[in-house]
Design an enzyme around this catalytic site. Structure first.
Site, PDB file in Angstrom:
ATOM      1  CE1 TYR A  14       0.897   0.044   8.816  1.00 25.40           C
ATOM      2  CE2 TYR A  14      -0.645  -0.683  10.484  1.00 25.40           C
ATOM      3  CZ  TYR A  14       0.044  -0.914   9.320  1.00 25.40           C
ATOM      4  OH  TYR A  14      -0.128  -2.094   8.651  1.00 25.40           O
ATOM      5  CG  HIS A  56      -1.788  -1.134   1.384  1.00 23.88           C
ATOM      6  ND1 HIS A  56      -2.108  -1.699   2.601  1.00 23.88           N
ATOM      7  CD2 HIS A  56      -2.464  -1.870   0.461  1.00 23.88           C
ATOM      8  CE1 HIS A  56      -2.939  -2.711   2.425  1.00 23.88           C
ATOM      9  NE2 HIS A  56      -3.170  -2.839   1.128  1.00 23.88           N
TER      10      HIS A  56
END
Length: 181
Positions: free
Chosen positions: A133, A64
């Site tokens: 993240y 991604h």
């Protein structure tokens, strides 16, 4: 109380410019453990968007990235173990199309920072894998894209041959198509 100082985290540069590893420590006692995930002073990046994902064993996420408002990502595992991959998608980089792989786990206390312009992918290695993240930009759904996890031009050596992937990730584009965007 555990005294925290910067020596508990070590920054390790990789062969790809801007991509680095942070090796931390875990402090165990009868209550459990304590671990620092991130000290911005050490990584010298401003991280404004924080998310968590849970990935089951043998599921693959990725590769991604965002085309606009590209995100730098600092990634840590707080439960489980993952095989983590960063692909350099910066078109003017001497390492364009090269990848870096690493095992991140709650036990090895290792995190990775990939600067803006990298595609990210991972595969869960334990039954339950919780990944945190910290990103330099907010999510921009309109500029999200993905590169095929098994693209022959990148040739990532994943630890499993037939991972489970989402229907969205099964539609990711080839690296050649990405390079021509």
């Amino acid at each position: 109380f555990i005294k925290i100082n910067q020596r508990q985290m070590k920054k390790i540069n990789t062969s790809i410019k801007g991509l680095f590893i942070i090796k931390g420590k875990r402090f165990l006692d009868k209550r459990g453990f304590f671990r620092e995930l991130l000290v911005e002073k050490i990584i010298k990046k401003k991280l404004i968007f924080h998310v968590v994902s849970k990935t089951k064993k043998n599921f693959l996420r990725g590769l991604h990235l965002q085309l606009n408002k590209s995100q730098g990502k600092y990634i840590s595992v707080v439960k489980g173990k993952i095989f983590d991959v960063a692909v350099d998608c910066r078109k003017k980089s001497p390492t364009f199309g090269k990848y870096y792989k690493i095992i991140l786990s709650e036990k090895n206390c290792t995190s990775i920072y990939m600067p803006p312009g990298f595609a990210h992918g991972l595969v869960g290695l334990d039954n339950e894998n919780i990944v945190v993240y910290h990103c330099t930009q907010y999510r921009d759904k309109r500029s999200e894209t993905g590169i095929k996890w098994n693209d022959k031009d990148i040739n990532i050596r994943w630890p499993i041959k037939k991972p489970k992937i989402s229907s969205k990730d099964s539609k990711n584009i080839s690296f050649k198509n990405f390079a021509n965007l």
